[in-house]
Design a protein around this motif. Structure first.
Motif, PDB file in Angstrom:
ATOM      1  N   THR A  73       0.832  -1.219   0.000  1.00 56.22           N
ATOM      2  CA  THR A  73       0.000   0.000   0.000  1.00 56.22           C
ATOM      3  C   THR A  73       0.857   1.255   0.000  1.00 56.22           C
ATOM      4  OG1 THR A  73      -0.154  -0.197   2.413  1.00 56.22           O
ATOM      5  CG2 THR A  73      -1.988  -1.088   1.113  1.00 56.22           C
ATOM      6  N   GLY A  74       2.113   1.126  -0.436  1.00 54.00           N
ATOM      7  CA  GLY A  74       2.984   2.287  -0.579  1.00 54.00           C
ATOM      8  C   GLY A  74       3.929   2.460   0.588  1.00 54.00           C
ATOM      9  N   LYS A  75       4.884   3.361   0.407  1.00 48.72           N
ATOM     10  CA  LYS A  75       5.876   3.634   1.445  1.00 48.72           C
ATOM     11  C   LYS A  75       5.255   4.343   2.653  1.00 48.72           C
ATOM     12  CE  LYS A  75       9.788   3.916  -1.747  1.00 48.72           C
ATOM     13  NZ  LYS A  75      10.900   4.763  -2.266  1.00 48.72           N
ATOM     14  N   ILE A  76       4.178   5.096   2.419  1.00 47.04           N
ATOM     15  CA  ILE A  76       3.481   5.781   3.521  1.00 47.04           C
ATOM     16  C   ILE A  76       2.060   5.212   3.565  1.00 47.04           C
ATOM     17  CG2 ILE A  76       2.756   7.993   4.474  1.00 47.04           C
ATOM     18  CD1 ILE A  76       4.937   9.323   2.876  1.00 47.04           C
ATOM     19  N   PRO A  77       1.835   4.184   4.375  1.00 47.74           N
ATOM     20  CA  PRO A  77       0.542   3.478   4.355  1.00 47.74           C
ATOM     21  C   PRO A  77      -0.546   4.143   5.204  1.00 47.74           C
ATOM     22  CG  PRO A  77       2.027   2.400   5.873  1.00 47.74           C
ATOM     23  CD  PRO A  77       2.801   3.546   5.271  1.00 47.74           C
ATOM     24  N   PHE A  78      -0.651   5.446   5.133  1.00 50.81           N
ATOM     25  CA  PHE A  78      -1.733   6.140   5.842  1.00 50.81           C
ATOM     26  C   PHE A  78      -1.974   7.485   5.162  1.00 50.81           C
ATOM     27  CE2 PHE A  78       2.193   7.388   7.927  1.00 50.81           C
ATOM     28  CZ  PHE A  78       2.069   8.752   8.029  1.00 50.81           C
ATOM     29  N   LEU A  79      -3.144   8.067   5.448  1.00 48.42           N
ATOM     30  CA  LEU A  79      -3.507   9.344   4.831  1.00 48.42           C
ATOM     31  C   LEU A  79      -4.493  10.064   5.744  1.00 48.42           C
ATOM     32  CD1 LEU A  79      -3.489  11.263   2.335  1.00 48.42           C
ATOM     33  CD2 LEU A  79      -5.440   9.948   1.481  1.00 48.42           C
ATOM     34  N   GLU A  80      -4.346  11.378   5.815  1.00 47.49           N
ATOM     35  CA  GLU A  80      -5.279  12.223   6.550  1.00 47.49           C
ATOM     36  C   GLU A  80      -6.075  13.033   5.533  1.00 47.49           C
ATOM     37  OE1 GLU A  80      -4.229  15.816   9.182  1.00 47.49           O
ATOM     38  OE2 GLU A  80      -4.389  14.141  10.605  1.00 47.49           O
ATOM     39  N   ALA A  81      -7.383  12.830   5.493  1.00 45.92           N
ATOM     40  CA  ALA A  81      -8.230  13.472   4.489  1.00 45.92           C
ATOM     41  C   ALA A  81      -9.299  14.314   5.170  1.00 45.92           C
ATOM     42  CB  ALA A  81      -8.884  12.423   3.596  1.00 45.92           C
ATOM     43  N   VAL A  82      -9.720  15.358   4.471  1.00 47.42           N
ATOM     44  CA  VAL A  82     -10.768  16.246   4.983  1.00 47.42           C
ATOM     45  C   VAL A  82     -12.130  15.630   4.712  1.00 47.42           C
ATOM     46  CG1 VAL A  82     -11.788  18.547   4.811  1.00 47.42           C
ATOM     47  CG2 VAL A  82      -9.315  18.264   4.631  1.00 47.42           C
ATOM     48  N   ASN A  83     -13.007  15.755   5.657  1.00 48.68           N
ATOM     49  CA  ASN A  83     -14.372  15.256   5.506  1.00 48.68           C
ATOM     50  C   ASN A  83     -15.022  15.858   4.256  1.00 48.68           C
ATOM     51  OD1 ASN A  83     -16.856  14.051   6.091  1.00 48.68           O
ATOM     52  ND2 ASN A  83     -17.533  15.815   7.297  1.00 48.68           N
ATOM     53  N   GLY A  84     -15.533  14.975   3.385  1.00 54.46           N
ATOM     54  CA  GLY A  84     -16.166  15.418   2.149  1.00 54.46           C
ATOM     55  C   GLY A  84     -15.267  15.377   0.931  1.00 54.46           C
ATOM     56  N   SER A  85     -14.000  15.082   1.106  1.00 55.10           N
ATOM     57  CA  SER A  85     -13.074  15.020  -0.037  1.00 55.10           C
ATOM     58  C   SER A  85     -13.068  13.620  -0.643  1.00 55.10           C
ATOM     59  CB  SER A  85     -11.658  15.408   0.407  1.00 55.10           C
ATOM     60  OG  SER A  85     -11.170  14.494   1.380  1.00 55.10           O
ATOM     61  N   ASP A  86     -12.407  13.488  -1.783  1.00 54.74           N
ATOM     62  CA  ASP A  86     -12.258  12.198  -2.463  1.00 54.74           C
ATOM     63  C   ASP A  86     -10.861  11.648  -2.181  1.00 54.74           C
ATOM     64  OD1 ASP A  86     -14.775  12.719  -3.556  1.00 54.74           O
ATOM     65  OD2 ASP A  86     -13.889  13.744  -5.281  1.00 54.74           O
ATOM     66  N   VAL A  87     -10.786  10.358  -1.885  1.00 53.56           N
ATOM     67  CA  VAL A  87      -9.537   9.769  -1.424  1.00 53.56           C
ATOM     68  C   VAL A  87      -9.193   8.548  -2.262  1.00 53.56           C
ATOM     69  CG1 VAL A  87      -8.341   8.692   0.507  1.00 53.56           C
ATOM     70  CG2 VAL A  87      -9.916  10.565   0.920  1.00 53.56           C
ATOM     71  N   LEU A  88      -7.911   8.464  -2.650  1.00 60.77           N
ATOM     72  CA  LEU A  88      -7.390   7.282  -3.334  1.00 60.77           C
ATOM     73  C   LEU A  88      -6.740   6.363  -2.300  1.00 60.77           C
ATOM     74  CD1 LEU A  88      -6.538   5.734  -5.960  1.00 60.77           C
ATOM     75  CD2 LEU A  88      -4.418   7.067  -5.878  1.00 60.77           C
ATOM     76  N   ILE A  89      -7.182   5.119  -2.251  1.00 61.71           N
ATOM     77  CA  ILE A  89      -6.590   4.115  -1.360  1.00 61.71           C
ATOM     78  C   ILE A  89      -5.722   3.204  -2.239  1.00 61.71           C
ATOM     79  CG2 ILE A  89      -7.033   2.379   0.397  1.00 61.71           C
ATOM     80  CD1 ILE A  89      -8.170   5.063   1.111  1.00 61.71           C
ATOM     81  N   PRO A  90      -4.391   3.311  -2.134  1.00 58.93           N
ATOM     82  CA  PRO A  90      -3.519   2.622  -3.089  1.00 58.93           C
ATOM     83  C   PRO A  90      -3.199   1.176  -2.698  1.00 58.93           C
ATOM     84  CG  PRO A  90      -2.196   3.950  -1.620  1.00 58.93           C
ATOM     85  CD  PRO A  90      -3.632   4.162  -1.200  1.00 58.93           C
ATOM     86  N   CYS A  91      -2.949   0.368  -3.713  1.00 56.17           N
ATOM     87  CA  CYS A  91      -2.459  -0.992  -3.499  1.00 56.17           C
ATOM     88  C   CYS A  91      -1.910  -1.532  -4.816  1.00 56.17           C
ATOM     89  CB  CYS A  91      -3.565  -1.917  -2.997  1.00 56.17           C
ATOM     90  SG  CYS A  91      -2.992  -3.624  -2.681  1.00 56.17           S
TER      91      CYS A  91
END
Length: 233
Positions: free
Chosen positions: A41-59
């Protein structure tokens, strides 16, 4: 006895070569089996996203023995209960997956055979979407072995403003030290230059004064050693 001993000698020469070859093959094969399928899931396996935004979850996945009917899925850890988000099967290498089954709203599969991508997008994330997502893979060529990687999503009201005060202080301190060091080096070089010029001037003065002393000494010496004029008879 001689024939038997000769055979042993010949065998002793061949055995190390064959054993080295067998050992190399075993090491290569065992290494390939250990890393036959790898999920990431990448070198940085976490993400902080703003409520209501669109997020890519990598693998992505990688296999050194190839795949056949690779089963993969995304799971969400809902307070200890693993809920399937989507799943599908990739028949062979460099092929797109079969029908992708999606079991959760606002989720879209965006993976591709290029780069062995199994990523997904969550549209308009909410606080309920925060948590751990597991990218799972199972390659039948490995006789039932399972592989997985975890990605953690944090959902916040707004992104935190990073306080760079400490960083600015450190950078300013380092810059000041470098500036002081440069000034010190310049003063040192200037001082050395001035001292060298003073030494050269002193040497010139010494040479000049010694030349004058020699001239005076030679003149006074000539007066002392001059012969008296002979008297006429």
């Amino acid at each position: 006895m001689e024939i038997w001993s000769a055979g042993i000698r010949r065998g002793s020469r061949c055995w190390p070569e064959k054993s080295a070859l067998y050992l190399s093959l075993i090491v290569i094969f065992s290494g390939c089996v250990v890393e036959a399928l790898e999920m990431s899931t990448g070198k940085i396996p976490f993400l902080e996203a703003v409520n209501g935004s669109d997020v890519l979850i990598p693998c992505t996945y990688l296999s050194c023995i190839g795949i056949k009917n690779l089963y993969f899925k995304w799971e969400f850890n809902d307070n200890g209960t693993m809920l399937t988000v989507l799943d599908s099967v990739i028949p062979i290498d460099n092929a797109e997956p079969m029908d992708v089954n999606i079991y959760r709203e606002r989720v879209e599969y965006v993976g591709s055979s290029k780069g062995n991508n199994l990523s997904m997008v969550i549209w308009n994330v909410t606080f309920e979407d925060a948590g751990q997502y597991t990218c799972f893979g199972k390659n039948p060529k490995e006789r039932g072995k399972n592989h997985s990687a975890i990605f953690t999503l944090y959902v916040v009201d707004e992104l935190r403003v990073v306080d760079n005060t400490l960083k600015l202080i450190i950078v300013s301190g380092v810059g000041g030290c470098i500036a002081l060091l440069m000034i010190f080096m310049l003063l040192k070089n200037f001082t050395i230059y001035v001292l060298d010029k003073i030494k050269e001037k002193n040497k010139e003065c010494l040479v000049t004064s010694s030349g004058i002393d020699n001239t005076v000494n030679s003149l006074s010496g000539s007066r002392v050693t001059s012969k008296a004029t002979p008297k006429k008879a």
